[in-house]
Design a protein around this motif. Structure first.
Motif, short mmCIF file in Angstrom:
data_model
loop_
_atom_site.label_atom_id
_atom_site.label_comp_id
_atom_site.label_asym_id
_atom_site.label_seq_id
_atom_site.Cartn_x
_atom_site.Cartn_y
_atom_site.Cartn_z
N LEU A 43 0.83 -1.21 0.00
CA LEU A 43 0.00 0.00 0.00
C LEU A 43 0.86 1.26 0.00
O LEU A 43 0.50 2.27 -0.59
CB LEU A 43 -0.90 0.01 1.23
N LEU A 78 -7.67 10.72 -4.81
CA LEU A 78 -8.84 9.92 -4.48
C LEU A 78 -10.07 10.74 -4.87
O LEU A 78 -10.19 11.90 -4.47
CB LEU A 78 -8.83 9.65 -2.97
N GLU A 187 -17.81 -1.41 7.36
CA GLU A 187 -17.66 -0.89 6.01
C GLU A 187 -16.95 -1.92 5.15
O GLU A 187 -16.25 -2.80 5.67
CB GLU A 187 -16.89 0.43 5.98
N LEU A 189 -14.68 -2.18 1.41
CA LEU A 189 -14.08 -1.62 0.20
C LEU A 189 -13.82 -2.79 -0.73
O LEU A 189 -13.16 -3.76 -0.35
CB LEU A 189 -12.75 -0.91 0.51
N LEU B 192 -3.50 1.45 5.59
CA LEU B 192 -4.86 0.92 5.38
C LEU B 192 -5.90 1.81 6.05
O LEU B 192 -6.92 2.17 5.47
CB LEU B 192 -4.96 -0.51 5.92
N ALA B 194 -5.46 4.93 7.03
CA ALA B 194 -5.44 6.27 6.44
C ALA B 194 -6.27 6.29 5.17
O ALA B 194 -7.04 7.22 4.92
CB ALA B 194 -4.00 6.68 6.14
N ARG B 195 -6.15 5.24 4.37
CA ARG B 195 -6.92 5.18 3.13
C ARG B 195 -8.40 5.15 3.45
O ARG B 195 -9.21 5.84 2.82
CB ARG B 195 -6.52 3.94 2.33
N SER B 196 -8.75 4.37 4.47
CA SER B 196 -10.15 4.24 4.84
C SER B 196 -10.72 5.60 5.26
O SER B 196 -11.83 5.98 4.87
CB SER B 196 -10.28 3.23 5.98
N LEU B 198 -9.62 8.62 4.46
CA LEU B 198 -9.71 9.54 3.35
C LEU B 198 -10.85 9.16 2.41
O LEU B 198 -11.52 10.03 1.84
CB LEU B 198 -8.37 9.59 2.59
#
Lengths: 344, 213
Positions: A43, A78, A187, A189, B192, B194-196, B198
């Protein structure tokens, strides 16, 4: 076979299993930790672009992420695929969030830690104290590729867990379920397209909307000063497993006390505590709670200062921490030791 | 809801939907929140069939899931027998593979003790050649300025222990203040998380600001 022989064989098998089982458990845990580390590295260090579904609170939204690592610098974009919505850009250590609904752009400058690449968790032994890591098997992902399912299960209710579908080849999380301590999914993704590697042009990291008329608002941790300052405030209510990792002090806007930024971590989840001086009039310090997705916030006014705890942990965790922040001049009686905390 | 659509949703979750159909279905998901909610349920039920629900257990859970399935008889998992058999076969073969992996791991450990240390997963990550999966992603297109993303929808999702359940929105603090703190915090989060965070900043539907308390 005689009864005594059967009993002896049973005892022998039991003894063998008891010897082997801890070894199997250690291997499994280390392997799961390896997968977690590989995902984290992927990541943070790989260039990738992908479309994914974000499912939470009964809503579903399609989003796109473009992530470039070049010369140890991270650029990230994003945005929603619906177009014209909010966008986040991270370029050269600066994070910008465009809010067209408010005609504002929030700007956050990374601290001296070096940003994303400098904050990778180490996944050491403390992680095992707070989470159970389990490799749950293999499955074809939504991309039609083999993935490995990794469960990060919190050991108590002070933190969230994950179930991750990691692409067997790239180690990227192609599906992420955030779960609470009871296994409830908060949640999801789900990637529907993902390209790992290659290069992305600079043009991919420009906002897709015209933000020239937006008002710029700088965040509480902008314009950082060198880290390593001593923390003179007191954190008297810290849930088990969390420890203070860093204390930074950042200059705020002119005429306002510097912002103290305390970072706590349990090896995976991080919690920030911001301690800000009294804001200049007409602004006032406010108390309250909030949530942005899975990040919860709790704010208190302590001796005129704004104290805010925020992290990807349950509300009661940040609430507890914020409620336990006391000023440097707090009377000794107020500095009560951390009492055993009830399981939330 | 047509049988074909049910099959498409099911195939999407299983990664078996052709790329062209995936694109069309995703566009439809954006327009139809009920369909999106159903996709979430399909994922959840798929997980249950595969046995991926280790954290919640007990009769209460079974009853609730069973009630949810009954309440949604036309919508939920009523897959054909072949499909169920395929899922069970996959689960059983997964167990067999896991057992095999455990056995191999033991052997590797013993070898590692007598020779070089076992390499971690990170070391096995191939470097150099880009990995291409799924459909290619185009660079973002320039969109019209000032158009606000619309994501507020109502769903008739039953109570579920697996799908992301709606939670009350805490909006005591002004939204811009929330975003300010969350952005600052994301700098110290693991990638992970941080992505969530944002993602939520981008995906959350705009909410009218409430007055300061």
């Amino acid at each position: 076979m005689t009864r005594s022989l059967r009993r002896r064989l049973g005892v022998t098998a039991g003894a063998a299993l008891s010897l082997v089982w801890p070894v199997v458990a250690v291997i499994a845990a280390e392997s799961a930790r390896d997968w977690l580390k590989a995902m984290n590295d992927a990541l943070a260090t790989k260039t990738y672009q992908g479309d994914f579904l974000h499912i939470a609170d009964g809503h579903i939204e399609r989003l796109r992420i473009l992530h470039r690592v070049r010369d140890n610098e991270v650029a990230e974009h994003l945005l929603t695929l619906a177009g014209g919505g909010r966008e986040v850009l991270r370029i050269n250590g600066e994070l910008r969030c465009f809010l067209p609904d408010q005609q504002r752009v929030l700007i956050e400058t990374e601290g001296p830690s070096g940003g994303l690449l400098g904050t990778l968790p180490s996944f050491g032994a403390e992680l095992e104290r707070n989470y159970r890591l389990e490799l749950e098997g293999r499955e074809r992902s939504s991309l039609g590729r083999e993935s490995r399912i990794l469960a990060v299960v919190p050991r108590d209710g002070y933190r969230f867990g994950y179930r991750l579908w990691l692409d067997a080849e790239s180690k990227m999380p192609v599906r992420t379920d955030l779960v609470d301590a009871h296994g409830r999914v908060l949640e999801q993704l789900l990637f529907t397209a993902l390209v790992v590697g290659g290069s992305l042009p600079d043009s991919a990291f420009r906002p897709s909307l015209d933000a020239t008329s937006y008002t710029a608002v700088r965040g509480p941790a902008s314009r950082p000063t060198p880290s390593g300052v001593a923390l003179d405030w007191h954190l008297t209510r810290v849930p088990p497993g969390f420890e203070v990792r860093s204390v930074d002090q950042q200059a705020a806007s002119d005429g306002v006390e510097p912002v103290t930024h305390v970072v706590l971590s349990d090896g995976l989840a991080a919690i920030s505590v911001f301690i800000e001086g009294p804001p200049p009039p007409p602004r006032q310090a406010v108390a309250g709670q909030g949530r942005v997705g899975t990040a919860f916030l709790s704010s208190r006014v302590v001796s005129g200062h704004q104290v805010t705890a925020v992290g990807e942990v349950p509300l009661h965790t940040v609430d507890l921490i914020a409620a336990g922040v006391l000023p440097p001049d707090a009377p000794p009686g107020a500095l009560r030791a951390i009492e055993p905390l009830a399981q939330p | 809801m047509s049988e074909l659509l049910n099959e498409q949703l099911s195939a999407l979750v299983d990664g078996e939907l052709p790329v062209a159909e995936t694109a069309l279905l995703l566009k439809r998901l954006e327009r139809e929140p009920e369909l999106a909610a159903r996709l979430a349920r399909y994922q959840a039920y798929g997980d249950l069939l595969r046995g991926h629900q280790p954290h919640a257990s007990g009769d209460g859970l079974r009853h609730r899931i069973s009630a949810a399935l009954k309440a949604e008889a036309p919508l939920t998992v009523a897959p054909d027998r072949a499909r169920v058999a395929r899922l069970w076969t996959r689960a059983v073969s997964g167990l067999a593979v896991a057992a095999g992996v455990a056995a191999v791991s033991l052997v590797l450990l013993q070898q590692g003790r007598t020779s070089a240390p076992t390499q971690g997963v990170a070391a096995a990550v191939p470097a150099g050649e880009p990995t291409v999966t799924g459909t290619p992603v185009q660079p973002p297109k320039i969109a019209a300025a000032g158009v606000v993303a619309q994501a507020s929808t109502e769903t008739r999702e039953p109570v579920s222990y697996v799908t992301p359940a709606p939670r009350p929105r805490l909006q005591v603090m002004p939204q811009a203040e929330l975003a300010r703190y969350v952005m600052a915090h994301s700098e110290v989060s693991a990638p992970l998380a941080a992505r969530s965070v944002l993602v939520h900043l981008v995906a959350d539907a705009p909410v009218a600001e409430s007055p300061d308390p």
